[in-house]
Structures are given as structure tokens and as C-alpha cells.
Motif scaffolding. Sequence first.
Motif, PDB file in Angstrom:
ATOM      1  N   TYR A   1       3.714  -7.066  -3.261  1.00 14.73           N
ATOM      2  CA  TYR A   1       4.144  -5.678  -3.289  1.00 14.73           C
ATOM      3  C   TYR A   1       4.374  -5.282  -4.736  1.00 14.73           C
ATOM      4  CZ  TYR A   1       8.976  -7.279  -3.944  1.00 14.73           C
ATOM      5  OH  TYR A   1      10.114  -7.863  -4.440  1.00 14.73           O
TER       6      TYR A   1
ATOM      7  N   PHE B   1      11.981  -5.454   3.629  1.00 14.14           N
ATOM      8  CA  PHE B   1      10.611  -5.866   3.909  1.00 14.14           C
ATOM      9  C   PHE B   1      10.530  -6.378   5.338  1.00 14.14           C
ATOM     10  CE2 PHE B   1       9.391  -5.562  -0.486  1.00 14.14           C
ATOM     11  CZ  PHE B   1      10.587  -5.772  -1.156  1.00 14.14           C
TER      12      PHE B   1
ATOM     13  N   CYS C   1       2.511  -7.133   6.380  1.00  9.66           N
ATOM     14  CA  CYS C   1       3.795  -6.985   5.726  1.00  9.66           C
ATOM     15  C   CYS C   1       3.990  -5.502   5.448  1.00  9.66           C
ATOM     16  CB  CYS C   1       3.880  -7.795   4.443  1.00  9.66           C
ATOM     17  SG  CYS C   1       2.834  -7.209   3.113  1.00  9.66           S
TER      18      CYS C   1
ATOM     19  N   GLU D   1       6.734  -2.701   3.264  1.00 13.74           N
ATOM     20  CA  GLU D   1       7.903  -2.488   2.425  1.00 13.74           C
ATOM     21  C   GLU D   1       8.518  -1.156   2.805  1.00 13.74           C
ATOM     22  OE1 GLU D   1       7.244  -1.638  -1.746  1.00 13.74           O
ATOM     23  OE2 GLU D   1       5.126  -1.323  -1.339  1.00 13.74           O
TER      24      GLU D   1
END
Lengths: 114, 113
Positions: A25, A33, A90, A92
Motif C-alpha cells: 500500500y 487494513f 487487501c 486500506e
Amino acid sequence: GESVGLHLPTLSVQEGDNSIINCAYSNSASDYFIWYKQESGKGPQFIIDIRSNMDKRQGQRVTVLLNKTVKHLSLQIAATQPGDSAVYFCAENIGTGGSYIPTFGRGTSLIVHP
Amino acid sequence: EPEVTQTPSHQVTQMGQEVILRCVPISNHLYFYWYRQILGQKVEFLVSFYNNEISEKSEIFDDQFSVERPDGSNFTLKIRSTKLEDSAMYFCATRGQGRETQYFGPGTRLLVL
């Protein structure tokens, strides 16, 4: 601009092996996260999350590691099973005012061979 | 276990037609979201909704899109005049007060011809 990305688009493992899925990121302001699992034809399913004040968090067979120095996130799955085969994202959290809107990475496809 | 549900599961429409996608949130959740995922691409945020108004929206969420919660139960996404590029999976997600985790529905696959 800021982005979330994944290093490997596809990961193939044998049943019983441990799997590690990585994510980079770039938004240093992100403080939360999340890892999601998405099976074919289904919506993203929450797996585990971690806040930026932590380096590691464990769940059932899963561990998330956060390295803020290099802006790297990983998901470790222990004793991978065929049912773990899915795309893993993933994300954020860059929400403002409490909206908690995740920005998703492109995803890694995990293939578990029996 | 409570879950978010969405209807229809699939929708095929002609370009220029209006579509309404429906979501039933988890009962005690107060924050609602719509996302879309074009085939093979990232999940993209469209809009967030709280207290009967839009909290945030992305650049994708232009004047052709609208959201509402008409009956205090269903949360809907309307696309007034669909375009070919609106073809995607549309996911609803909901979140509880003071909680960060969003729970996603199974999605509606929209195909615009």
C-alpha cells in the motif's frame, strides 16, 4: 496517486501447505487494513483486519502482518485447504468522517491443489 | 448468522433502460454502501449512505445513479439510463454503528446489451 496493489496475481499451493499472500500500500495516512476473500460468484467476505498501531494479528488459521516501514501487508493461511481457494483482496481504509470506505487491491487468486 | 441479501442475482437490460438493484441490510446496521466490480477488475466504491443521505460518493457515481432507502428496509441503487460500461457485479455492503467491518451481499450481476 495513492494505491493498493498485490505482488502476485496467482498463487498455487498444495493442500496442507502454508500460504502467504502479499500486498503493498502507498497511502501512509491509512490506519486500518482488511483482508477479504472472494469466492467465484460471491461477494467479498471479511477475513481479518488490523489497525496501524499493530504489527500482527491472528485469527483462526490466518495471520495478518503489517510492516508500516515498507508499507507492506501480508496474509498467512496455515494448513491451506481446498476450500481456501478464492481471490484474496487487501484493502486500506481511507474513509473520512467515519465512513470507513476501503480501497481494494486487484486481488490474488489462491489455488489449492488436493 | 445475519447476512446482506441482494436482488435480483442477475439482471439483463437494454442500453438506455433504467434498472433498480435492491439490497436488504443486516437489521441493526446503519451504514450502507454500493460497490461495483467490472469483470476481472478491482472492487470499486460507488457511494455510502447514512441517516437517509449520501455520505460520500466516487467519481463513478454520476447523475445517472441514485440511492435511496424508501421503506426503511430495502436499500436501492438506481441507474437511470444504463450504458454498456455499466455491466458489472454490483455489491451492497452494510456496517454497524461504531464498527468498521463491512459485510457484503452476494452481488447482482448486471449485463447491459
